[in-house]
Scaffold this motif. Structure first.
Motif, short mmCIF file in Angstrom:
data_model
loop_
_atom_site.label_atom_id
_atom_site.label_comp_id
_atom_site.label_asym_id
_atom_site.label_seq_id
_atom_site.Cartn_x
_atom_site.Cartn_y
_atom_site.Cartn_z
N ILE A 45 -18.29 5.83 -9.68
CA ILE A 45 -16.96 5.24 -9.40
C ILE A 45 -15.90 6.32 -9.34
N VAL A 46 -15.94 7.26 -10.27
CA VAL A 46 -14.96 8.36 -10.28
C VAL A 46 -15.10 9.22 -9.02
N LEU A 47 -16.34 9.52 -8.65
CA LEU A 47 -16.56 10.32 -7.44
C LEU A 47 -16.09 9.57 -6.20
N LEU A 48 -16.37 8.27 -6.15
CA LEU A 48 -15.92 7.48 -5.01
C LEU A 48 -14.39 7.46 -4.92
N LEU A 49 -13.73 7.26 -6.07
CA LEU A 49 -12.27 7.27 -6.06
C LEU A 49 -11.72 8.65 -5.69
N ASP A 50 -12.41 9.67 -6.15
CA ASP A 50 -11.95 11.03 -5.85
C ASP A 50 -12.08 11.34 -4.36
N LEU A 51 -13.04 10.70 -3.70
CA LEU A 51 -13.20 10.91 -2.27
C LEU A 51 -12.33 9.98 -1.44
N VAL A 52 -12.16 8.75 -1.87
CA VAL A 52 -11.45 7.75 -1.06
C VAL A 52 -9.94 7.89 -1.17
N VAL A 53 -9.42 8.16 -2.36
CA VAL A 53 -7.97 8.21 -2.56
C VAL A 53 -7.31 9.26 -1.66
N PRO A 54 -7.81 10.47 -1.58
CA PRO A 54 -7.15 11.42 -0.67
C PRO A 54 -7.23 11.02 0.80
N ILE A 55 -8.29 10.32 1.18
CA ILE A 55 -8.39 9.89 2.58
C ILE A 55 -7.36 8.81 2.88
N LEU A 56 -7.16 7.89 1.97
CA LEU A 56 -6.23 6.79 2.22
C LEU A 56 -4.77 7.18 2.03
N PHE A 57 -4.50 8.02 1.06
CA PHE A 57 -3.10 8.29 0.70
C PHE A 57 -2.67 9.74 0.92
N ALA A 58 -3.50 10.56 1.46
CA ALA A 58 -3.23 11.97 1.75
C ALA A 58 -3.31 12.85 0.50
N ASN A 59 -2.84 12.40 -0.63
CA ASN A 59 -3.05 13.14 -1.88
C ASN A 59 -2.84 12.19 -3.06
N GLU A 60 -3.09 12.68 -4.24
CA GLU A 60 -3.03 11.83 -5.43
C GLU A 60 -1.61 11.40 -5.79
N ILE A 61 -0.64 12.24 -5.51
CA ILE A 61 0.74 11.91 -5.84
C ILE A 61 1.22 10.73 -5.01
N HIS A 62 0.92 10.73 -3.72
CA HIS A 62 1.28 9.58 -2.88
C HIS A 62 0.52 8.33 -3.29
N ALA A 63 -0.71 8.50 -3.75
CA ALA A 63 -1.49 7.36 -4.21
C ALA A 63 -0.87 6.76 -5.46
N LEU A 64 -0.47 7.60 -6.39
CA LEU A 64 0.18 7.09 -7.60
C LEU A 64 1.50 6.41 -7.28
N ALA A 65 2.25 6.96 -6.33
CA ALA A 65 3.52 6.35 -5.94
C ALA A 65 3.28 5.01 -5.27
N ALA A 66 2.20 4.87 -4.52
CA ALA A 66 1.89 3.61 -3.86
C ALA A 66 1.37 2.58 -4.87
N LEU A 67 0.59 3.03 -5.84
CA LEU A 67 0.03 2.10 -6.81
C LEU A 67 1.04 1.69 -7.88
N PHE A 68 1.93 2.60 -8.23
CA PHE A 68 2.93 2.32 -9.26
C PHE A 68 4.32 2.64 -8.70
N PRO A 69 4.87 1.75 -7.90
CA PRO A 69 6.16 2.06 -7.24
C PRO A 69 7.34 2.16 -8.22
N GLN A 70 7.23 1.52 -9.38
CA GLN A 70 8.35 1.58 -10.34
C GLN A 70 8.51 2.97 -10.93
N THR A 71 7.47 3.80 -10.90
CA THR A 71 7.58 5.14 -11.48
C THR A 71 8.02 6.17 -10.44
N ALA A 72 8.02 5.80 -9.17
CA ALA A 72 8.41 6.76 -8.14
C ALA A 72 9.92 7.01 -8.25
N GLY A 73 10.26 8.26 -8.30
CA GLY A 73 11.67 8.59 -8.50
C GLY A 73 12.22 9.21 -7.34
#
Length: 81
Positions: A53-81
């Motif tokens: 699961i971790v490997l799959l997320l590590d491969l899929v998240v950058p493909i969908l969101f370009a990088n982890e920071i954009h993924a976190l901002a998309a998943l948790f919009p209240q924390t995006a500053g």
């Protein structure tokens, strides 16, 4: 034909066959060791599943969101500053 009152002929006692008690047969006869092996197999399967699961997320998240920071901002919009 009915099986009522049907008896197998008495052939006498069956001779007991002595088998060699090797390490594996001794191991298989012990219920606690068998339980330990089952628990270890379940734990190993859970660890492999978690790593997959971790490997799959590590491969899929950058493909969908370009990088982890954009993924976190998309998943948790209240924390995006």
């Amino acid at each position: 034909m009915t099986t009522l009152n049907h008896h197998l002929p008495y052939t006498g006692s069956v001779p007991k066959v002595d088998r060699a008690q090797g390490a594996l047969s001794t191991f298989a006869a012990n219920a606690y060791l068998r339980l330990f092996v089952v628990v270890m197999a379940i734990a190993a399967g859970a660890a492999v599943l978690l790593m997959a699961i971790v490997l799959l997320l590590d491969l899929v998240v950058p493909i969908l969101f370009a990088n982890e920071i954009h993924a976190l901002a998309a998943l948790f919009p209240q924390t995006a500053g």
